[in-house]
Scaffold this motif. Sequence first.
Motif, PDB file in Angstrom:
ATOM      1  N   GLY A 173      74.570  93.076  69.047  1.00  0.00           N
ATOM      2  CA  GLY A 173      75.250  93.474  67.831  1.00  0.00           C
ATOM      3  C   GLY A 173      74.547  93.094  66.550  1.00  0.00           C
ATOM      4  N   ALA A 174      73.420  92.393  66.647  1.00  0.00           N
ATOM      5  CA  ALA A 174      72.695  91.960  65.461  1.00  0.00           C
ATOM      6  C   ALA A 174      71.477  92.857  65.236  1.00  0.00           C
ATOM      7  CB  ALA A 174      72.283  90.494  65.591  1.00  0.00           C
ATOM      8  N   SER A 175      70.574  92.411  64.372  1.00  0.00           N
ATOM      9  CA  SER A 175      69.394  93.195  64.040  1.00  0.00           C
ATOM     10  C   SER A 175      68.388  92.285  63.361  1.00  0.00           C
ATOM     11  CB  SER A 175      69.768  94.363  63.113  1.00  0.00           C
ATOM     12  OG  SER A 175      70.237  93.864  61.877  1.00  0.00           O
ATOM     13  N   VAL A 176      67.348  92.881  62.797  1.00  0.00           N
ATOM     14  CA  VAL A 176      66.350  92.127  62.038  1.00  0.00           C
ATOM     15  C   VAL A 176      67.009  91.337  60.911  1.00  0.00           C
ATOM     16  CG1 VAL A 176      64.433  92.430  60.425  1.00  0.00           C
ATOM     17  CG2 VAL A 176      64.402  93.612  62.609  1.00  0.00           C
ATOM     18  N   PHE A 177      68.123  91.855  60.412  1.00  0.00           N
ATOM     19  CA  PHE A 177      68.811  91.200  59.293  1.00  0.00           C
ATOM     20  C   PHE A 177      69.168  89.746  59.607  1.00  0.00           C
ATOM     21  CE2 PHE A 177      72.826  89.946  57.324  1.00  0.00           C
ATOM     22  CZ  PHE A 177      72.501  90.050  55.981  1.00  0.00           C
ATOM     23  N   SER A 178      69.487  89.440  60.853  1.00  0.00           N
ATOM     24  CA  SER A 178      69.926  88.085  61.197  1.00  0.00           C
ATOM     25  C   SER A 178      68.821  87.047  61.020  1.00  0.00           C
ATOM     26  CB  SER A 178      70.446  88.047  62.641  1.00  0.00           C
ATOM     27  OG  SER A 178      69.409  88.334  63.548  1.00  0.00           O
TER      28      SER A 178
ATOM     29  N   LYS B  60      62.044 110.339  82.104  1.00  0.00           N
ATOM     30  CA  LYS B  60      61.351 109.281  81.363  1.00  0.00           C
ATOM     31  C   LYS B  60      61.088 108.098  82.289  1.00  0.00           C
ATOM     32  CE  LYS B  60      63.295 110.570  76.894  1.00  0.00           C
ATOM     33  NZ  LYS B  60      64.105 110.144  75.735  1.00  0.00           N
ATOM     34  N   PRO B  61      59.943 107.449  82.110  1.00  0.00           N
ATOM     35  CA  PRO B  61      59.576 106.391  83.054  1.00  0.00           C
ATOM     36  C   PRO B  61      60.452 105.149  82.976  1.00  0.00           C
ATOM     37  CG  PRO B  61      58.032 106.485  81.211  1.00  0.00           C
ATOM     38  CD  PRO B  61      58.922 107.682  81.077  1.00  0.00           C
ATOM     39  N   LEU B  62      61.105 104.916  81.818  1.00  0.00           N
ATOM     40  CA  LEU B  62      61.852 103.682  81.663  1.00  0.00           C
ATOM     41  C   LEU B  62      63.035 103.907  80.730  1.00  0.00           C
ATOM     42  CD1 LEU B  62      61.763 100.684  82.510  1.00  0.00           C
ATOM     43  CD2 LEU B  62      60.469 100.218  80.423  1.00  0.00           C
ATOM     44  N   ASN B  63      64.176 103.363  81.127  1.00  0.00           N
ATOM     45  CA  ASN B  63      65.370 103.441  80.300  1.00  0.00           C
ATOM     46  C   ASN B  63      65.153 102.614  79.033  1.00  0.00           C
ATOM     47  OD1 ASN B  63      67.891 103.418  79.142  1.00  0.00           O
ATOM     48  ND2 ASN B  63      68.931 102.491  80.887  1.00  0.00           N
ATOM     49  N   PRO B  64      65.188 103.219  77.843  1.00  0.00           N
ATOM     50  CA  PRO B  64      64.923 102.450  76.625  1.00  0.00           C
ATOM     51  C   PRO B  64      65.977 101.396  76.330  1.00  0.00           C
ATOM     52  CG  PRO B  64      65.676 104.662  76.097  1.00  0.00           C
ATOM     53  CD  PRO B  64      65.440 104.642  77.574  1.00  0.00           C
ATOM     54  N   TYR B  65      67.136 101.475  76.976  1.00  0.00           N
ATOM     55  CA  TYR B  65      68.195 100.505  76.728  1.00  0.00           C
ATOM     56  C   TYR B  65      68.238  99.401  77.780  1.00  0.00           C
ATOM     57  CZ  TYR B  65      69.596 104.266  73.643  1.00  0.00           C
ATOM     58  OH  TYR B  65      69.599 105.239  72.669  1.00  0.00           O
ATOM     59  N   SER B  66      67.268  99.373  78.652  1.00  0.00           N
ATOM     60  CA  SER B  66      67.241  98.385  79.725  1.00  0.00           C
ATOM     61  C   SER B  66      66.547  97.107  79.279  1.00  0.00           C
ATOM     62  CB  SER B  66      66.529  98.959  80.949  1.00  0.00           C
ATOM     63  OG  SER B  66      65.159  99.217  80.646  1.00  0.00           O
ATOM     64  N   MET B  67      66.763  96.064  80.050  1.00  0.00           N
ATOM     65  CA  MET B  67      66.083  94.798  79.803  1.00  0.00           C
ATOM     66  C   MET B  67      64.577  94.946  79.990  1.00  0.00           C
ATOM     67  SD  MET B  67      66.048  91.600  79.021  1.00  0.00           S
ATOM     68  CE  MET B  67      67.815  91.243  78.973  1.00  0.00           C
ATOM     69  N   ALA B  68      64.174  95.749  80.961  1.00  0.00           N
ATOM     70  CA  ALA B  68      62.747  95.951  81.215  1.00  0.00           C
ATOM     71  C   ALA B  68      62.052  96.548  79.999  1.00  0.00           C
ATOM     72  CB  ALA B  68      62.555  96.845  82.440  1.00  0.00           C
ATOM     73  N   PHE B  69      62.720  97.469  79.293  1.00  0.00           N
ATOM     74  CA  PHE B  69      62.103  98.063  78.106  1.00  0.00           C
ATOM     75  C   PHE B  69      61.981  97.028  76.988  1.00  0.00           C
ATOM     76  CE2 PHE B  69      61.883 100.308  74.128  1.00  0.00           C
ATOM     77  CZ  PHE B  69      61.077 101.393  74.398  1.00  0.00           C
ATOM     78  N   SER B  70      63.003  96.208  76.796  1.00  0.00           N
ATOM     79  CA  SER B  70      62.939  95.173  75.759  1.00  0.00           C
ATOM     80  C   SER B  70      61.817  94.186  76.043  1.00  0.00           C
ATOM     81  CB  SER B  70      64.282  94.449  75.662  1.00  0.00           C
ATOM     82  OG  SER B  70      65.300  95.308  75.189  1.00  0.00           O
TER      83      SER B  70
ATOM     84  N   GLY C  45      74.384 108.523  66.058  1.00  0.00           N
ATOM     85  CA  GLY C  45      74.345 108.198  67.481  1.00  0.00           C
ATOM     86  C   GLY C  45      74.436 106.726  67.807  1.00  0.00           C
ATOM     87  N   TRP C  46      74.932 105.910  66.872  1.00  0.00           N
ATOM     88  CA  TRP C  46      74.976 104.470  67.125  1.00  0.00           C
ATOM     89  C   TRP C  46      75.925 104.136  68.272  1.00  0.00           C
ATOM     90  CZ3 TRP C  46      79.504 101.825  67.043  1.00  0.00           C
ATOM     91  CH2 TRP C  46      80.575 102.387  66.354  1.00  0.00           C
ATOM     92  N   GLU C  47      77.062 104.852  68.381  1.00  0.00           N
ATOM     93  CA  GLU C  47      78.017 104.519  69.432  1.00  0.00           C
ATOM     94  C   GLU C  47      77.495 104.916  70.807  1.00  0.00           C
ATOM     95  OE1 GLU C  47      78.040 107.062  67.310  1.00  0.00           O
ATOM     96  OE2 GLU C  47      79.956 108.118  67.404  1.00  0.00           O
ATOM     97  N   THR C  48      76.797 106.058  70.899  1.00  0.00           N
ATOM     98  CA  THR C  48      76.238 106.478  72.182  1.00  0.00           C
ATOM     99  C   THR C  48      75.174 105.496  72.654  1.00  0.00           C
ATOM    100  OG1 THR C  48      76.647 108.793  71.608  1.00  0.00           O
ATOM    101  CG2 THR C  48      75.090 108.360  73.394  1.00  0.00           C
ATOM    102  N   ALA C  49      74.327 105.050  71.723  1.00  0.00           N
ATOM    103  CA  ALA C  49      73.281 104.095  72.084  1.00  0.00           C
ATOM    104  C   ALA C  49      73.879 102.760  72.523  1.00  0.00           C
ATOM    105  CB  ALA C  49      72.335 103.887  70.897  1.00  0.00           C
ATOM    106  N   LEU C  50      74.910 102.312  71.832  1.00  0.00           N
ATOM    107  CA  LEU C  50      75.551 101.047  72.209  1.00  0.00           C
ATOM    108  C   LEU C  50      76.181 101.143  73.593  1.00  0.00           C
ATOM    109  CD1 LEU C  50      76.164  98.211  71.205  1.00  0.00           C
ATOM    110  CD2 LEU C  50      78.288  99.075  70.234  1.00  0.00           C
ATOM    111  N   LEU C  51      76.769 102.282  73.907  1.00  0.00           N
ATOM    112  CA  LEU C  51      77.349 102.478  75.232  1.00  0.00           C
ATOM    113  C   LEU C  51      76.275 102.511  76.307  1.00  0.00           C
ATOM    114  CD1 LEU C  51      80.074 105.142  74.363  1.00  0.00           C
ATOM    115  CD2 LEU C  51      80.490 102.837  75.221  1.00  0.00           C
ATOM    116  N   GLU C  52      75.141 103.162  76.033  1.00  0.00           N
ATOM    117  CA  GLU C  52      74.053 103.193  77.014  1.00  0.00           C
ATOM    118  C   GLU C  52      73.483 101.800  77.241  1.00  0.00           C
ATOM    119  OE1 GLU C  52      72.973 105.427  79.007  1.00  0.00           O
ATOM    120  OE2 GLU C  52      74.323 107.010  78.312  1.00  0.00           O
ATOM    121  N   HIS C  53      73.425 101.004  76.191  1.00  0.00           N
ATOM    122  CA  HIS C  53      72.971  99.620  76.366  1.00  0.00           C
ATOM    123  C   HIS C  53      73.952  98.837  77.234  1.00  0.00           C
ATOM    124  CE1 HIS C  53      71.089  95.778  75.292  1.00  0.00           C
ATOM    125  NE2 HIS C  53      72.310  95.311  75.115  1.00  0.00           N
TER     126      HIS C  53
END
Length: 471
Positions: A142-147, A185-195, A366-374
């Motif tokens: 729920g945070a970002s660079v701002f924190s 796509k080779p990797l889910n961008p919302y996965s831990m592996a991508f991070s 699309g912030w809500e869709t991305a949060l749900l995919e995460h």
Amino acid sequence: MQMLLMLPSLRPPPAAAQLLAAAPARKSLLLARRPAGPPAASASAEFPGSVPDSAQMPPRQRRRRSVAGIDQDELLEPDALADPDSSFYEINGVRLHHKVCSHEDEDEDSSSDQSSGSITTASDAVRKSQIGLPILLLHGFGASVFSWSRVMRPLARMVRAKVLAFDRPAFGLTSRASWSADDAKPLNPYSMAFSVMATLAFIDYLGAEKAILVGHSAGCLVAVNAYFEAPERVAALVLVAPAIFAPRKVVKEDQSGDQEAQQTQNVPSDENSPPNLFARIWGGFLQLWKHIAGLVFKIVTAIQGVVRSFCIKALVAFLRSSLGAALVRWVMDKFGVLGVRNAWYDPSKVTDHVIQGYTKPLKSKGWETALLEHTISMIIDSASASRVPVSKRLSEISCPVLVVTGDTDRIVPAWNAERVARAIPGATFEVIKSCGHLPQEERPEEFLSVVENFLRTMFANPNEQVFQAAV
């Protein structure tokens, strides 16, 4: 008799018949009495109690959607919300928003101060001693660079190197990539592996062989996973309010031991006692039920696996539906700002600037869709039986580790953070007083002091340590 037969013909006509007969005359009378002029504007002018015609009603204004005070009908692309010091780095089609602070910029500021007549003291020279390792900052859920905005520049001065913070997918101003399990796509961008991959890619981006990883809350999971993926690339870990262990009740060993001792005392074990036929039958009966119970437990476990898999699929389907998106908008609207305030030791000190910093990503499309995919990715990762949880591998960490927590953290209690420190060999544990879940925001001076002492203890060369002692 004839008079009785004639009675019906003498009955008066029904009232309805009289009204129908009188209607034309009454109508003509009303038309005659109506004054001349233009017709009435509406039926309500003649009959105040009547409902106006729908064609004459004013058009209804569509209700605007708002989440945490952000108008959801005016969403923008993340690029349009970027700050002057924002940058974007594309990885696998995802544009990752990040910011970089360099010690060279601080040197220019300090040189301008010196030209104006300031004097460089011995403490300034110590502060500029070389650590020379860049820092990567990993925010929490729920945070970002701002924190990290209050500590990025001081950290750059501290280590005499670059400090980089980036928004993980689904957060901040990083692009909201569309992805589903059917994508090629080779990797889910919302996965831990991508991070983890993005973290290591940013180390390369900085042109460094190693970096210090500083994670906050759920960002600590990314930092630790990145260490296990490439331990040679991580010089040290700083885990702030680490959300690694799930809170659980602690059962004292002596109590459980007493219960076991009490249970064993109830079992007859005297070998010198005379043989008892009933005891033998009862013992065999218990053994039989033991085997049956074991078989039932295996069946139930298998059924639970099937049911769990079915429940996970149903949950994922719900989260990807329109109802799931409506739910996450409702949750963020009702509890988003409250969650930020609850993360502080003193909620009354949360300024409007802080609230705006945390709610700004709600302006991106699309912030809500991305949060749900995460969230879906987290659920799937936690349900994976082939992956060993990070919490069970902490003893394998061999790099220097600092664990920092606030004494009144309501989200990740201090005792839970201490469990992480005890599980890592040689880890340093520090508690900041009168502080909640966000030490880097609420107590930046104390946070920087703790981090600086740790890094100088671990990475300052002997000459620098002697110099510091002399000062």
